[in-house]
Each structure stands twice: as C-alpha cells, then as structure tokens.
Design a protein around this motif. Sequence first.
Motif, PDB file in Angstrom:
ATOM      1  N   ARG A   1      75.127  37.356  11.630  1.00  0.00           N
ATOM      2  CA  ARG A   1      75.849  37.890  10.465  1.00  0.00           C
ATOM      3  C   ARG A   1      74.918  38.085   9.280  1.00  0.00           C
ATOM      4  O   ARG A   1      75.004  39.083   8.568  1.00  0.00           O
ATOM      5  N   VAL A   2      74.002  37.152   9.069  1.00  0.00           N
ATOM      6  CA  VAL A   2      73.049  37.275   7.962  1.00  0.00           C
ATOM      7  C   VAL A   2      72.132  38.470   8.188  1.00  0.00           C
ATOM      8  O   VAL A   2      71.888  39.270   7.278  1.00  0.00           O
TER       9      VAL A   2
ATOM     10  N   LEU B   1      72.768  41.167   9.914  1.00  0.00           N
ATOM     11  CA  LEU B   1      73.575  42.369   9.725  1.00  0.00           C
ATOM     12  C   LEU B   1      73.749  42.667   8.235  1.00  0.00           C
ATOM     13  O   LEU B   1      73.575  43.811   7.801  1.00  0.00           O
ATOM     14  N   GLN B   2      74.065  41.662   7.457  1.00  0.00           N
ATOM     15  CA  GLN B   2      74.250  41.874   6.018  1.00  0.00           C
ATOM     16  C   GLN B   2      72.949  42.302   5.351  1.00  0.00           C
ATOM     17  O   GLN B   2      72.955  43.152   4.461  1.00  0.00           O
ATOM     18  N   LEU B   3      71.838  41.751   5.793  1.00  0.00           N
ATOM     19  CA  LEU B   3      70.545  42.167   5.234  1.00  0.00           C
ATOM     20  C   LEU B   3      70.268  43.631   5.551  1.00  0.00           C
ATOM     21  O   LEU B   3      69.779  44.381   4.699  1.00  0.00           O
ATOM     22  N   ARG B   4      70.586  44.043   6.775  1.00  0.00           N
ATOM     23  CA  ARG B   4      70.396  45.447   7.138  1.00  0.00           C
ATOM     24  C   ARG B   4      71.293  46.351   6.299  1.00  0.00           C
ATOM     25  O   ARG B   4      70.874  47.406   5.846  1.00  0.00           O
ATOM     26  N   GLU B   5      72.549  45.937   6.079  1.00  0.00           N
ATOM     27  CA  GLU B   5      73.473  46.738   5.278  1.00  0.00           C
ATOM     28  C   GLU B   5      72.979  46.873   3.846  1.00  0.00           C
ATOM     29  O   GLU B   5      73.049  47.955   3.263  1.00  0.00           O
ATOM     30  N   VAL B   6      72.452  45.785   3.292  1.00  0.00           N
ATOM     31  CA  VAL B   6      71.924  45.844   1.931  1.00  0.00           C
ATOM     32  C   VAL B   6      70.728  46.770   1.882  1.00  0.00           C
ATOM     33  O   VAL B   6      70.587  47.587   0.977  1.00  0.00           O
TER      34      VAL B   6
ATOM     35  N   GLN C   1      71.967  50.350   1.995  1.00  0.00           N
ATOM     36  CA  GLN C   1      72.568  50.731   0.719  1.00  0.00           C
ATOM     37  C   GLN C   1      71.492  50.996  -0.327  1.00  0.00           C
ATOM     38  O   GLN C   1      71.587  51.952  -1.090  1.00  0.00           O
TER      39      GLN C   1
END
Length: 94
Positions: free
Chosen positions: A77-78, A80-85, A88
């Motif tokens: 999950r971490v 994935l969130q890093l990739r999304e940031v 963006q």
Amino acid sequence: MSSHEHGMGSEKEDCVDYIERIVYLIDNELDQADCAVVEMHLRECGPCLERYDLQRAVKQLVARSCSEHAPESLRDRVRLQLREVTVQITEGNA
C-alpha cells in the motif's frame, strides 16, 4: 537530606561526569572496574538511577521497535501511494 539528594553543590557536578558513563554501562562498553564505580554511584544517587532506568527503557523500546517488520500488505500500500504521488507530481509539472 544531603546536598546530593537535592542535586546541589559538587555532587551535582559529579553526576554530570556519570551521564556519559551511564550510557556506556547500558551498552556494556565499560570495563569491570568502571562498571563497579558507576553501579556504586547509581546505588547512592536517586536522580542518576532514574536517568539510568529511563535510558535503559528507551533503548529497549527502540530495539524492540527496530526489530519488527511491516506486513507485506502494508508495504504494498505504501509503494502504491508513493507511485500515485509521483504520478500526480509528474502530471502537475507537465
């Protein structure tokens, strides 16, 4: 009560000398003679004994915390969130 119990006078200065030695005692980095001297001081000085107990407890807590590993699901999950940031930020700069 003696001045040592209140942390006044030359005894307070002596305690300053023990602060670093207390850390070395906790880390088992003192020779046997120095251990005996520090341990004797701790038996006679309540404030230094409290400091010793606190530092030992903090060291144990940190050691316990550092030995634990995050579950793989949390790591995923971490990531994935890093990739999304990152996406963006990249899209925002385009």
